[in-house]
Enzyme design. Structure first.
Site, PDB file in Angstrom:
ATOM      1  CG  ASP A  36      38.472  22.015  -6.903  1.00  0.00           C
ATOM      2  OD1 ASP A  36      37.990  21.000  -6.349  1.00  0.00           O
ATOM      3  OD2 ASP A  36      39.563  22.014  -7.497  1.00  0.00           O
ATOM      4  CE  LYS A 112      40.546 -12.681  -1.384  1.00  0.00           C
ATOM      5  NZ  LYS A 112      41.584 -11.698  -1.084  1.00  0.00           N
ATOM      6  NE  ARG A 133      38.422 -10.493   8.306  1.00  0.00           N
ATOM      7  CZ  ARG A 133      39.153 -11.262   9.107  1.00  0.00           C
ATOM      8  NH1 ARG A 133      40.230 -10.766   9.692  1.00  0.00           N
ATOM      9  NH2 ARG A 133      38.829 -12.515   9.334  1.00  0.00           N
ATOM     10  CB  CYS A 424      65.824 -21.268  25.225  1.00  0.00           C
ATOM     11  SG  CYS A 424      66.315 -20.610  23.621  1.00  0.00           S
TER      12      CYS A 424
END
EC number: 6.5.1.2
Length: 667
Positions: A36, A112, A133, A424
């Site tokens: 930092d 995965k 994506r 409908c």
């Protein structure tokens, strides 16, 4: 100033080193306070001397100014999904299909990662654009948010032009800290790390994303032209050398039994990982063999995703409700005592149809087993009869539509009950929701709740009414301020310019999917020509079967539909195909109508650039060599495709011959 320049370079090197140790290797050599201190020193220098701020400065990781929205951008090549395998039988069938086509094979097995797929573009080695994506064709530009992820290099170790793809995710440690903070602030908690990662990447303020401590694993390269790789495993090694973070828990195996051993190992060890995984990805390792196998419309033929078995839990079935889809199908839905399944709270689950309810002897009041199909959609698997209470109620489907009261019918050959009333209300609302969806007219901001409000207020009764909406109509709606109204009206105006295939799919013609809509739009070019088409003409078209042909003609012959189309025309909604008509491309005779295969490494252009140029000249570029191939363009290190072309006597060009032919056309 020379001393200052040296100090800036030193700070870059130190901060990049410490960042890599902390975020990638998980083995920091200095405390957070030291990092930092150095970061704040660099920030101060850049504030006082802006000329020292570079595009790859470590200060970029902090985040920048908030954006108004995310821009939508088309992918250079689609981000396809993978086919799924759920058991050993599925995997063995995949293996058999692979070996029947290409013979002996080596597989690459990879974890995965349960996160969000992203695409990262580099120009001259610098990270310039990052996309989600999205729908596979179009993603959202989240570049500024991705720059805050320390595992993504802002500058590669070599000045290459490349696009890589990977999975952005939230480590479990970061997820726990984030939810602890939310709990302290009485905010809604994230259900799981995947949702947290997705929500973090869609923050308009990248400073908030920076605080979420996301990471990423890169798993593929979009174009291997600049890579000295013959396999997926070599490509991943190359990515490591360039400064990317790949998942090291990968393995090359020689057969399907090796794949199964890898799956067994990580099924039992998945909880020991510091991040979530939801399966295993299996790929043909050899890149030439991948090219030979090619792609379907949705996924590569050379890869598959094994999904871990879904978690099953027990809860109580409180009631069964009915929903009516846009085609009139009546679907029963289980109302459940809320229960956690695969990281999220589930209170509703699909029961599919009446036959399933009776076959599984599911009754209201039962204890039932619930799982998420593919870890996504909750469904009731079975009841537990031995725990059935005395007051459990056997369920019977109604004889009339719960929305409009019309008699329900079961069409021959179908298991579902269907309402066939064209007026409908439930069907009409679902049809409106479909019309504005992403693959149809793609009207941003017009979600389900707004559609329902508009319908109940009688502001819209059909899809054409959407284009008649005004500011005065929209402002009184719940949670609709001036800015939202302005954005929505702009999105509606933009939708008028969509190509014909979007409109055809949006109209919700039964059996007409995205691909068939594209085929019809390209062939007939205008809605007026489609209105005159016969069933006999349609069935002659490749990809249009009897059901689609009959459904399209019946739909377009309806006078109410013709009136609807005219109503859309009156508001200048486009009714013309705007895409490239492949049969009409007037290319050079050297290329037009020919089937061409590219193989090997090209040096004067990327393979993607070569493919696009060939397509612009009317050629069809395919991934595998067959007796129907006209020409094979062979670059450096061309492999099995070149050998096959030689054995079949197919014409072969070198890269230089191809470039010479291009130059002849341009001269």
């Amino acid at each position: 100033m020379a001393d200052l320049s040296s100090r800036v370079n030193e700070l870059h090197d130190l901060l990049n080193q410490y960042s890599y140790e902390y975020y990638v290797e998980d083995n920091p050599s200095v405390p957070d306070s030291e990092y930092d201190k150095l970061l704040h020193e660099l920030i101060k220098i850049e504030e006082e001397h802006p000329e020292y701020k570079t595009v790859d400065s470590p200060t970029v990781r902090v985040g920048g100014e908030a954006q108004a929205s995310f821009k939508k951008v088309n992918h250079d090549t689609p981000m396809l999904s993978l086919g799924n395998a759920f058991n050993e039988d599925d995997l063995r069938k995949f293996d058999q299909r692979i070996r029947e086509q290409i013979g002996n094979v080596e597989y690459m097995c990879e974890l995965k990662i349960d996160g969000l797929a992203v695409s990262l573009k580099y120009v001259d080695g610098y990270f310039v654009q990052g996309l989600t994506r999205g729908d596979g064709t179009t993603g959202e530009d989240i570049t500024e948010n991705l720059k805050t992820i320390h595992a993504i290099p802002l500058k590669m170790k070599e000045p290459l032009n490349v696009e890589v793809r990977g999975e952005a995710y939230m480590p479990r440690r970061s997820f726990l800290r984030l939810n602890e903070e939310k709990e302290k602030n009485d905010e809604q908690l994230f259900a799981n790390p995947r949702n947290a990662a997705a929500g973090s990447l869609r923050q308009l303020d990248s400073k908030l994303t920076a605080k979420r401590k996301l990471s990423v694993f890169i798993y593929s390269v979009n174009d291997f032209t600049d890579f000295n790789a013959r396999s997926q495993s070599e490509a991943l090694d190359e990515l490591d050398k360039l400064g990317f973070t790949t998942n090291k828990n990968r393995a090359r195996v020689n057969n399907i039994d090796g794949v199964l051993e890898y799956i067994e190992k990580w099924t039992s060890q998945r909880e020991s990982l510091p991040y979530d995984i939801d399966g295993i990805v299996i790929k043909v390792n050899d890149l030439d063999q991948q090219d030979e196998m090619g792609f379907t419309q949705k996924s590569p033929r050379w890869a598959i995703a094994y999904k871990f078995p879904a978690e099953e839990v027990v809860t109580k079935l409180l009631d069964i409700e009915l929903s009516i889809g846009r085609t009139g199908v009546v679907t029963p839905t289980a109302i459940l005592e809320p229960v956690k399944v695969a990281g999220t709270t589930v209170s509703r689950a699909s029961l599919h149809n009446e036959d399933l309810i009776h076959d599984r002897d599911i009754r209201i009041g039962d204890s039932v087993v619930v799982k998420k199909a593919g870890d996504i959609i909750p469904e009731v698997v079975r009841s537990i009869p031995e725990r059935r209470p005395e007051d459990a109620v056997t369920y019977h489907m109604p004889t009339h539509c719960p929305s409009c009261g019309h008699e329900l019918v079961r069409i021959e050959g179908e298991v579902a009950l269907r309402c066939i009333n064209p007026k409908c209300q439930a069907q009409l609302v679902e049809g409106l929701i479909h019309f504005v969806s992403r693959q149809a007219m793609n009207i941003d901001g017009l979600g389900t709740k707004i559609i329902q409000q508009l319908y109940q207020s009688e502001l819209i009764k059909d899809v054409a009414d959407i284009f008649y909406l005004t500011e005065e109509d929209l402002l009184p709606l719940d949670r609709m301020g001036q800015k939202k109204v302005d954005n929505l009206l702009a999105a509606i105006q933009q939708a008028k310019d969509n190509s014909l295939e979007n409109l055809l799919f949006g109209l919700g013609i039964r059996h007409l999917g995205v691909k068939a809509s594209q085929v019809l739009a390209e062939k007939y070019e205008t809605i007026d020509r489609l209105l005159t088409v016969t069933e006999a003409e349609l069935v002659e078209i490749h990809d249009i079967g009897d059901k689609v042909a009959q459904s399209v003609v019946t739909y377009l012959e309806n006078e109410d539909i013709r009136a609807l189309i005219q109503k859309l025309k009156d508001k200048h909604v486009n009714m013309i195909y705007k895409g490239i008509k492949t049969s009409d491309i007037e290319g050079h005779p050297e290329f037009s109508g020919k089937t061409i295969v590219l193989t090997g490494k090209l040096h004067q252009m990327t393979r993607n650039e070569a493919s696009k140029w060939l397509a612009s000249q009317g050629a069809k570029v395919t991934s595998s060599v067959t007796k129907n191939t006209d020409v094979v363009i062979a670059g450096e290190d061309a492999g099995s495709k070149l050998t096959k072309a030689q054995s079949l006597g197919i014409e072969i060009w070198t890269e230089q011959q191809f470039v010479d032919k291009q130059n002849e056309l341009n001269s």
